[in-house]
Structure formats: structure tokens, C-alpha cells
Write a protein that holds these residues in place. Structure first.
Motif, PDB file in Angstrom:
ATOM      1  N   MET A   1      18.617   9.582  25.662  1.00 26.32           N
ATOM      2  CA  MET A   1      19.466  10.322  26.580  1.00 26.32           C
ATOM      3  C   MET A   1      20.726  10.784  25.838  1.00 26.32           C
ATOM      4  SD  MET A   1      17.992  10.285  29.484  1.00 26.32           S
ATOM      5  CE  MET A   1      16.440   9.555  29.860  1.00 26.32           C
ATOM      6  N   ALA A   2      21.277  11.869  26.317  1.00 27.20           N
ATOM      7  CA  ALA A   2      22.480  12.401  25.682  1.00 27.20           C
ATOM      8  C   ALA A   2      23.537  12.704  26.729  1.00 27.20           C
ATOM      9  CB  ALA A   2      22.147  13.666  24.899  1.00 27.20           C
ATOM     10  N   VAL A   3      24.776  12.673  26.281  1.00 27.13           N
ATOM     11  CA  VAL A   3      25.933  13.022  27.108  1.00 27.13           C
ATOM     12  C   VAL A   3      26.614  14.193  26.411  1.00 27.13           C
ATOM     13  CG1 VAL A   3      28.119  12.187  28.040  1.00 27.13           C
ATOM     14  CG2 VAL A   3      26.182  10.631  27.832  1.00 27.13           C
ATOM     15  N   TYR A   4      27.093  15.153  27.196  1.00 30.42           N
ATOM     16  CA  TYR A   4      27.628  16.401  26.648  1.00 30.42           C
ATOM     17  C   TYR A   4      29.016  16.697  27.203  1.00 30.42           C
ATOM     18  CZ  TYR A   4      22.568  16.931  26.235  1.00 30.42           C
ATOM     19  OH  TYR A   4      21.235  16.724  25.979  1.00 30.42           O
ATOM     20  N   LEU A  21      28.640  16.078  31.188  1.00 27.46           N
ATOM     21  CA  LEU A  21      27.306  16.057  31.782  1.00 27.46           C
ATOM     22  C   LEU A  21      26.412  15.143  30.960  1.00 27.46           C
ATOM     23  CD1 LEU A  21      28.439  19.204  32.088  1.00 27.46           C
ATOM     24  CD2 LEU A  21      26.250  19.455  33.190  1.00 27.46           C
ATOM     25  N   ALA A  22      25.287  14.746  31.526  1.00 24.94           N
ATOM     26  CA  ALA A  22      24.326  13.916  30.800  1.00 24.94           C
ATOM     27  C   ALA A  22      22.911  14.277  31.235  1.00 24.94           C
ATOM     28  CB  ALA A  22      24.595  12.440  31.051  1.00 24.94           C
ATOM     29  N   LEU A  28      25.132   9.301  32.862  1.00 22.93           N
ATOM     30  CA  LEU A  28      26.417   9.948  33.131  1.00 22.93           C
ATOM     31  C   LEU A  28      27.410   8.939  33.698  1.00 22.93           C
ATOM     32  CD1 LEU A  28      28.186  12.513  33.358  1.00 22.93           C
ATOM     33  CD2 LEU A  28      27.151  12.868  35.619  1.00 22.93           C
ATOM     34  N   HIS A  29      26.982   8.168  34.691  1.00 24.84           N
ATOM     35  CA  HIS A  29      27.883   7.188  35.303  1.00 24.84           C
ATOM     36  C   HIS A  29      28.238   6.053  34.333  1.00 24.84           C
ATOM     37  CE1 HIS A  29      27.847   9.166  39.109  1.00 24.84           C
ATOM     38  NE2 HIS A  29      26.566   8.941  39.330  1.00 24.84           N
ATOM     39  N   ARG A  30      27.283   5.609  33.530  1.00 23.05           N
ATOM     40  CA  ARG A  30      27.586   4.552  32.532  1.00 23.05           C
ATOM     41  C   ARG A  30      28.621   5.042  31.526  1.00 23.05           C
ATOM     42  NH1 ARG A  30      22.101   3.341  33.051  1.00 23.05           N
ATOM     43  NH2 ARG A  30      21.498   4.733  31.345  1.00 23.05           N
ATOM     44  N   PHE A  31      28.439   6.271  31.060  1.00 26.61           N
ATOM     45  CA  PHE A  31      29.371   6.824  30.079  1.00 26.61           C
ATOM     46  C   PHE A  31      30.748   7.015  30.704  1.00 26.61           C
ATOM     47  CE2 PHE A  31      31.107   9.774  26.977  1.00 26.61           C
ATOM     48  CZ  PHE A  31      30.584   9.287  25.788  1.00 26.61           C
ATOM     49  N   ARG A  62      38.284  11.250  23.639  1.00 30.32           N
ATOM     50  CA  ARG A  62      37.731   9.895  23.730  1.00 30.32           C
ATOM     51  C   ARG A  62      36.221   9.939  23.915  1.00 30.32           C
ATOM     52  NH1 ARG A  62      40.302   7.774  28.452  1.00 30.32           N
ATOM     53  NH2 ARG A  62      38.749   6.135  28.307  1.00 30.32           N
ATOM     54  N   ALA A  63      35.735  10.880  24.733  1.00 36.18           N
ATOM     55  CA  ALA A  63      34.291  11.007  24.957  1.00 36.18           C
ATOM     56  C   ALA A  63      33.574  11.331  23.655  1.00 36.18           C
ATOM     57  CB  ALA A  63      34.017  12.085  26.009  1.00 36.18           C
ATOM     58  N   ILE A  64      34.135  12.229  22.873  1.00 32.87           N
ATOM     59  CA  ILE A  64      33.534  12.596  21.588  1.00 32.87           C
ATOM     60  C   ILE A  64      33.527  11.390  20.653  1.00 32.87           C
ATOM     61  CG2 ILE A  64      33.816  14.034  19.532  1.00 32.87           C
ATOM     62  CD1 ILE A  64      34.976  16.193  21.514  1.00 32.87           C
ATOM     63  N   ALA A  65      34.617  10.646  20.631  1.00 33.40           N
ATOM     64  CA  ALA A  65      34.690   9.450  19.788  1.00 33.40           C
ATOM     65  C   ALA A  65      33.653   8.406  20.212  1.00 33.40           C
ATOM     66  CB  ALA A  65      36.092   8.848  19.845  1.00 33.40           C
ATOM     67  N   CYS A  66      33.274   8.413  21.485  1.00 34.95           N
ATOM     68  CA  CYS A  66      32.272   7.466  21.997  1.00 34.95           C
ATOM     69  C   CYS A  66      30.847   8.005  21.889  1.00 34.95           C
ATOM     70  CB  CYS A  66      32.582   7.121  23.451  1.00 34.95           C
ATOM     71  SG  CYS A  66      34.049   6.105  23.658  1.00 34.95           S
ATOM     72  N   GLY A  67      30.689   9.214  21.347  1.00 36.19           N
ATOM     73  CA  GLY A  67      29.343   9.713  21.086  1.00 36.19           C
ATOM     74  C   GLY A  67      28.881  10.907  21.891  1.00 36.19           C
TER      75      GLY A  67
END
Length: 87
Positions: A1-4, A21-22, A28-31, A62-67
Motif C-alpha cells: 500500500m502507498a500513501v501520497y 491520500l492512500a 490512510l487512517h493509520r498514516f 513530516r508525511a514525506i519524512a515518514c514515507g
């Protein structure tokens, strides 16, 4: 799965905002939880066409740093369309 995340280009209340989005709503909710976002910040059907969270430019970094995968506008629209088809 990916998050964007897309680019933080949307002005609102003196800040720049973007979308998170995921591929999967649970992902999505976990991220979002990982980022410290509240579930009340979630936006999804029927109010919006695609499940997402709005992020400030700071939260985006922060989201980018988390992947999270960085997407341009065209790519994030394709992700949103794919999510709408699944719904």
C-alpha cells in the motif's frame, strides 16, 4: 500500500495546504494517526469525492519524512479517481 501527498499550493487561512491520500482507507487512517492528525480532520464520501486529509505544508514535510510518495497534481488526481472507482 502507498500513501501520497501533492504539492502544498492551496491557500486557506494564511497557510498553504495539500492532500494526503492512500491506496487503502485503513492505511490512510493509520498514516494520519502516525502524523498526529485527528480523525475529525478526515474528509470522505459523501461530503468529498475521494477519502483524504488536508495537510499544512509543515505536515506535508513530516508525511514525506515518514514515507509518503510525492505526487504532482496530475498523479494525485489519478489516485483520487482510482479511489472513487473503488468506493
Amino acid at each position: 500500500m502507498a500513501v501520497y501527498v501533492d504539492d502544498a499550493i492551496w491557500d486557506w487561512r494564511g497557510r498553504k495546504w495539500c492532500h494526503l491520500l492512500a491506496d487503502d482507507i485503513d492505511e490512510l487512517h493509520r498514516f494520519a494517526t502516525l502524523l498526529g492528525l485527528h480523525r475529525t480532520s478526515y474528509q470522505g464520501p459523501p461530503k468529498t469525492s475521494a477519502p483524504h486529509y488536508d495537510l499544512t505544508a509543515y505536515e506535508r514535510r513530516r508525511a514525506i519524512a515518514c514515507g509518503a510518495t510525492v505526487c504532482d497534481r496530475a498523479a494525485i488526481v489519478m489516485v483520487a479517481r482510482r479511489l472513487r472507482r473503488r468506493a
